[in-house]
Motif scaffolding. Structure first.
Motif, mmCIF file in Angstrom:
data_model
loop_
_atom_site.group_PDB
_atom_site.id
_atom_site.type_symbol
_atom_site.label_atom_id
_atom_site.label_comp_id
_atom_site.label_asym_id
_atom_site.label_seq_id
_atom_site.Cartn_x
_atom_site.Cartn_y
_atom_site.Cartn_z
ATOM 1 N N ALA A 266 7.222 4.267 -7.278
ATOM 2 C CA ALA A 266 6.801 3.516 -6.097
ATOM 3 C C ALA A 266 7.951 2.655 -5.595
ATOM 4 C CB ALA A 266 5.590 2.641 -6.418
ATOM 5 N N ARG A 267 8.159 2.675 -4.293
ATOM 6 C CA ARG A 267 9.152 1.822 -3.644
ATOM 7 C C ARG A 267 8.428 0.959 -2.618
ATOM 8 N NH1 ARG A 267 11.647 4.287 -0.329
ATOM 9 N NH2 ARG A 267 10.682 6.368 -0.432
ATOM 10 N N GLY A 268 8.546 -0.348 -2.767
ATOM 11 C CA GLY A 268 7.831 -1.227 -1.865
ATOM 12 C C GLY A 268 8.624 -2.455 -1.495
ATOM 13 N N ALA A 269 8.201 -3.122 -0.419
ATOM 14 C CA ALA A 269 8.873 -4.338 0.039
ATOM 15 C C ALA A 269 7.926 -5.134 0.919
ATOM 16 C CB ALA A 269 10.137 -3.994 0.817
ATOM 17 N N ARG A 270 8.225 -6.412 1.044
ATOM 18 C CA ARG A 270 7.567 -7.271 2.023
ATOM 19 C C ARG A 270 8.522 -7.356 3.212
ATOM 20 N NH1 ARG A 270 3.272 -9.046 4.811
ATOM 21 N NH2 ARG A 270 3.080 -11.303 5.012
ATOM 22 N N ASN A 271 8.264 -6.533 4.234
ATOM 23 C CA ASN A 271 9.159 -6.441 5.380
ATOM 24 C C ASN A 271 8.786 -7.367 6.530
ATOM 25 O OD1 ASN A 271 10.941 -4.377 4.409
ATOM 26 N ND2 ASN A 271 9.296 -2.882 4.714
ATOM 27 N N PHE A 272 7.558 -7.855 6.544
ATOM 28 C CA PHE A 272 7.080 -8.672 7.652
ATOM 29 C C PHE A 272 6.686 -10.067 7.153
ATOM 30 C CE2 PHE A 272 6.432 -4.272 8.678
ATOM 31 C CZ PHE A 272 6.699 -4.162 10.038
ATOM 32 N N PHE A 273 6.835 -11.067 8.006
ATOM 33 C CA PHE A 273 6.328 -12.429 7.741
ATOM 34 C C PHE A 273 6.749 -12.918 6.346
ATOM 35 C CE2 PHE A 273 2.989 -9.954 10.103
ATOM 36 C CZ PHE A 273 3.320 -10.420 11.363
ATOM 37 N N GLN A 274 8.018 -12.782 6.033
ATOM 38 C CA GLN A 274 8.477 -13.030 4.668
ATOM 39 C C GLN A 274 8.352 -14.489 4.231
ATOM 40 O OE1 GLN A 274 12.329 -11.232 3.985
ATOM 41 N NE2 GLN A 274 11.741 -9.346 5.034
ATOM 42 N N GLY A 275 8.106 -15.390 5.136
ATOM 43 C CA GLY A 275 7.982 -16.787 4.748
ATOM 44 C C GLY A 275 6.579 -17.228 4.403
ATOM 45 N N ASP A 276 5.590 -16.308 4.474
ATOM 46 C CA ASP A 276 4.220 -16.739 4.202
ATOM 47 C C ASP A 276 3.883 -16.564 2.722
ATOM 48 O OD1 ASP A 276 3.709 -14.030 3.875
ATOM 49 O OD2 ASP A 276 2.391 -13.844 5.618
ATOM 50 N N ASP A 277 2.613 -16.728 2.366
ATOM 51 C CA ASP A 277 2.188 -16.726 0.957
ATOM 52 C C ASP A 277 1.851 -15.339 0.413
ATOM 53 O OD1 ASP A 277 2.458 -19.460 0.723
ATOM 54 O OD2 ASP A 277 0.340 -19.895 1.125
ATOM 55 N N TRP A 278 1.898 -14.325 1.221
ATOM 56 C CA TRP A 278 1.592 -12.949 0.808
ATOM 57 C C TRP A 278 2.511 -12.596 -0.365
ATOM 58 C CZ3 TRP A 278 -0.619 -9.145 4.719
ATOM 59 C CH2 TRP A 278 -0.684 -7.838 4.227
ATOM 60 N N GLU A 279 1.952 -12.300 -1.538
ATOM 61 C CA GLU A 279 2.747 -12.081 -2.742
ATOM 62 C C GLU A 279 3.198 -10.636 -2.936
ATOM 63 O OE1 GLU A 279 0.762 -15.581 -5.576
ATOM 64 O OE2 GLU A 279 0.409 -13.458 -6.015
ATOM 65 N N MET A 280 2.581 -9.704 -2.266
ATOM 66 C CA MET A 280 2.774 -8.291 -2.563
ATOM 67 C C MET A 280 3.659 -7.620 -1.512
ATOM 68 S SD MET A 280 -1.148 -7.380 -3.454
ATOM 69 C CE MET A 280 -2.033 -8.154 -4.798
ATOM 70 N N TYR A 281 3.856 -6.346 -1.672
ATOM 71 C CA TYR A 281 4.459 -5.493 -0.660
ATOM 72 C C TYR A 281 3.544 -5.395 0.549
ATOM 73 C CZ TYR A 281 1.056 -2.568 -3.028
ATOM 74 O OH TYR A 281 -0.111 -2.101 -3.584
ATOM 75 N N ASP A 282 4.112 -5.162 1.704
ATOM 76 C CA ASP A 282 3.310 -4.727 2.855
ATOM 77 C C ASP A 282 3.673 -3.301 3.252
ATOM 78 O OD1 ASP A 282 5.718 -4.899 4.374
ATOM 79 O OD2 ASP A 282 5.258 -6.960 4.954
ATOM 80 N N THR A 283 4.658 -2.750 2.558
ATOM 81 C CA THR A 283 5.119 -1.382 2.792
ATOM 82 C C THR A 283 5.323 -0.728 1.427
ATOM 83 O OG1 THR A 283 6.290 -2.160 4.762
ATOM 84 C CG2 THR A 283 6.871 0.037 3.919
ATOM 85 N N LEU A 284 4.726 0.419 1.195
ATOM 86 C CA LEU A 284 4.854 1.062 -0.114
ATOM 87 C C LEU A 284 4.870 2.579 0.041
ATOM 88 C CD1 LEU A 284 4.862 0.188 -3.206
ATOM 89 C CD2 LEU A 284 2.540 1.065 -3.252
ATOM 90 N N ALA A 285 5.833 3.208 -0.645
ATOM 91 C CA ALA A 285 5.900 4.672 -0.721
ATOM 92 C C ALA A 285 5.653 5.065 -2.172
ATOM 93 C CB ALA A 285 7.265 5.166 -0.265
ATOM 94 N N LEU A 286 4.623 5.870 -2.393
ATOM 95 C CA LEU A 286 4.199 6.258 -3.738
ATOM 96 C C LEU A 286 4.349 7.757 -3.915
ATOM 97 C CD1 LEU A 286 2.546 5.576 -6.425
ATOM 98 C CD2 LEU A 286 0.532 6.254 -5.091
ATOM 99 N N ASP A 287 4.858 8.169 -5.085
ATOM 100 C CA ASP A 287 4.914 9.582 -5.458
ATOM 101 C C ASP A 287 4.199 9.791 -6.786
ATOM 102 O OD1 ASP A 287 6.358 10.232 -3.238
ATOM 103 O OD2 ASP A 287 8.092 11.048 -4.303
ATOM 104 N N LEU A 288 3.241 10.711 -6.796
ATOM 105 C CA LEU A 288 2.548 11.131 -8.008
ATOM 106 C C LEU A 288 2.962 12.581 -8.274
ATOM 107 C CD1 LEU A 288 -1.007 9.850 -7.014
ATOM 108 C CD2 LEU A 288 0.657 8.632 -8.432
ATOM 109 N N ASN A 289 3.692 12.809 -9.355
ATOM 110 C CA ASN A 289 4.257 14.126 -9.632
ATOM 111 C C ASN A 289 3.481 14.835 -10.738
ATOM 112 O OD1 ASN A 289 6.818 14.121 -7.920
ATOM 113 N ND2 ASN A 289 6.994 12.183 -9.020
ATOM 114 N N TYR A 290 3.044 16.067 -10.436
ATOM 115 C CA TYR A 290 2.227 16.872 -11.339
ATOM 116 C C TYR A 290 3.013 18.081 -11.834
ATOM 117 C CZ TYR A 290 -1.741 14.092 -9.702
ATOM 118 O OH TYR A 290 -2.602 13.063 -9.417
ATOM 119 N N ASP A 291 2.397 18.822 -12.735
ATOM 120 C CA ASP A 291 3.004 20.065 -13.208
ATOM 121 C C ASP A 291 3.201 21.039 -12.049
ATOM 122 O OD1 ASP A 291 3.128 19.197 -15.836
ATOM 123 O OD2 ASP A 291 1.153 20.020 -16.355
ATOM 124 N N ASP A 292 4.074 22.023 -12.260
ATOM 125 C CA ASP A 292 4.343 23.078 -11.279
ATOM 126 C C ASP A 292 4.890 22.525 -9.972
ATOM 127 O OD1 ASP A 292 3.321 25.006 -13.091
ATOM 128 O OD2 ASP A 292 1.283 24.587 -12.401
#
Length: 437
Positions: A266-292
């Motif tokens: 997972a790659r994530g960041a807080r790209n917007f409103f960085q001065g507020d109290d939001w603790e998490m990412y607001d943008t996230l790219a997730l990869d779930l990799n399976y067999d084959d």
């Protein structure tokens, strides 16, 4: 019984709950009018109130909320629509000992979902439980254990599993119309605003702050936390991935016939409103990799509402014979040249990116739940075993983001090999609020 660091072993990627007709017949009150208590009615609970009033021989008799102002407002609205005025209660625990409620629906903040669900089943109630099913994977394991032990019916509220159009597409995928589906791309886009800088303050007089915190260790009230912004604080929330990705990840893995992946990144960041109290990412790219070399991807944009394929949320299935785009309101089929060859639309639309998310699918999903209780259907659209797998995929995404590492995962249990990630598999509870499955 669980201690403050709850861990349950052995809950894997089991398939859907199935019971015999004879076992349904033994459910007490299966043929009577079912009485529903909706717990948590400021947001998503409104959709519960509406949906269950549309299911035959079911009555919403109780509304529960820790905010007296919300409780009074929703009760007035509900009665104003011609329904019998419901009884109101601040504390869900007061309903557990009585026999005047058959079903408890849970639409409270994420951190109290599992606690209320387990308590309700232990009290003999059937449960309709909103996603995510808990704040950590161990809570899903607790719900599975409680459901198995009590035999109560537990439906997870990822309502797209009750979509006739989505199920039609599922049949087509399983029959091979898309060939081998090797990748699913999923997304969610919204334009959430800043939550600002909150202040420690006394809670509003209408809010029972201690009860609102439920199983979480006690803390001070902040002015930008209740009723919605708790989503973006790690103590109380699970981020956009559990808030919304669970729906699309669930559909993607259902279509592909997979459960837990072998690796998660997972790659994530807080790209917007960085001065507020939001603790998490607001943008996230997730990869779930399976067999084959099969993969499920999620692209989460909390503060940029750029749509994909004209949709704020959805799933793209890429196959060796063709592709499909599906959401709550229908699907489209494409050939390998990218030309649309078929379009199927739902006759009644469901909300996609709003915070209440109300629509026809809620009625179908509630109806399936009630039919299973009464023995008219054998299989739930979304049993807890399936809901646990899909929710855990989201938790694994948060774990990968928070540990800044690619996770290797046991495909049988969903557990990551990382010791740092496993520290997030369970949470601590306020003394007296431990989960007892």
């Amino acid at each position: 019984m669980f201690d403050r660091r709850m861990m349950i072993k052995g809950a894997g990627a089991a398939v859907g709950l199935a019971m015999t007709a004879k076992s349904y017949a033994r459910i007490q009150g299966a043929n009577d009018r079912l009485r529903v208590a909706v717990v948590g009615i400021n947001g998503r609970g409104q959709a519960h109130m509406s949906a269950f009033t549309k299911v035959p021989n079911v009555e919403v008799t109780h509304l529960v909320d820790v905010d007296a102002a919300v409780l009074a407002k929703r009760a007035d609205e509900f009665a104003g629509r011609g329904n019998a005025r419901p009884r109101t209660e601040r504390d869900y625990r007061r309903l557990l000992a009585g026999k005047d409620v058959d079903i408890i629906t849970v639409a409270t903040p994420d951190f109290s979902h599992a606690k209320i669900g387990v308590d309700a089943m232990n009290a003999g109630k059937h449960v309709y439980l909103e996603k995510p099913i808990g704040i950590a994977p161990a809570e899903g394991e607790a719900l599975i254990a409680a459901q198995k032990r009590t035999g109560r019916v537990l439906q997870v509220g990822n309502q797209q599993r009750s979509s006739k159009e989505t199920r039609q597409l599922l049949d087509m995928v399983r029959s091979g119309e898309l060939g081998e589906v090797y990748e699913a791309q999923t997304w969610y886009a919204n334009n959430r605003k800043s939550i600002g800088k909150g202040q420690v303050a006394a809670p509003p007089p209408t809010l029972d702050w201690d009860l609102w915190q439920g199983p979480r260790p006690r803390g001070q009230y902040r002015t930008n936390l209740v009723h919605y912004n708790w989503h973006w604080f790690w103590k109380y929330g699970t981020g956009e991935i559990c808030n919304n990705a669970m729906h699309e990840l669930d559909i993607a893995r259902w279509m592909m016939g997979v459960a837990y992946p072998r690796t998660v990144s997972a790659r994530g960041a807080r790209n917007f409103f960085q001065g507020d109290d939001w603790e998490m990412y607001d943008t996230l790219a997730l990869d779930l990799n399976y067999d084959d070399d099969r993969v499920i991807r999620w692209n989460g944009q909390s503060c940029n509402a750029m749509r994909t394929y004209g949709r704020g949320r959805g799933v793209l299935l890429l196959g060796t014979k063709g592709s499909a785009v599906v959401d709550r309101n229908g699907f489209e089929l494409y050939d390998l040249a990218g030309k649309m060859v078929r379009e199927v639309k739902a006759p009644a639309e469901s909300e996609t990116t709003g915070t209440v998310g109300e629509g026809a699918l809620d009625v179908y999903h509630a109806g399936n739940f009630v039919d299973v209780i009464r023995g008219k259907q054998q299989a739930l659209a979304s049993p807890i075993q399936e809901g646990h797998v899909s929710t855990t995929l989201c938790h694994l995404g948060n774990m990968a983001y928070r540990t800044d590492a690619m996770l290797s995962v046991d495909p049988a249990t969903g557990r990551p090999s990382s010791a740092d990630a496993m520290k997030l598999w369970s949470v601590e509870y306020e003394p007296g609020w431990e989960i007892r499955a």
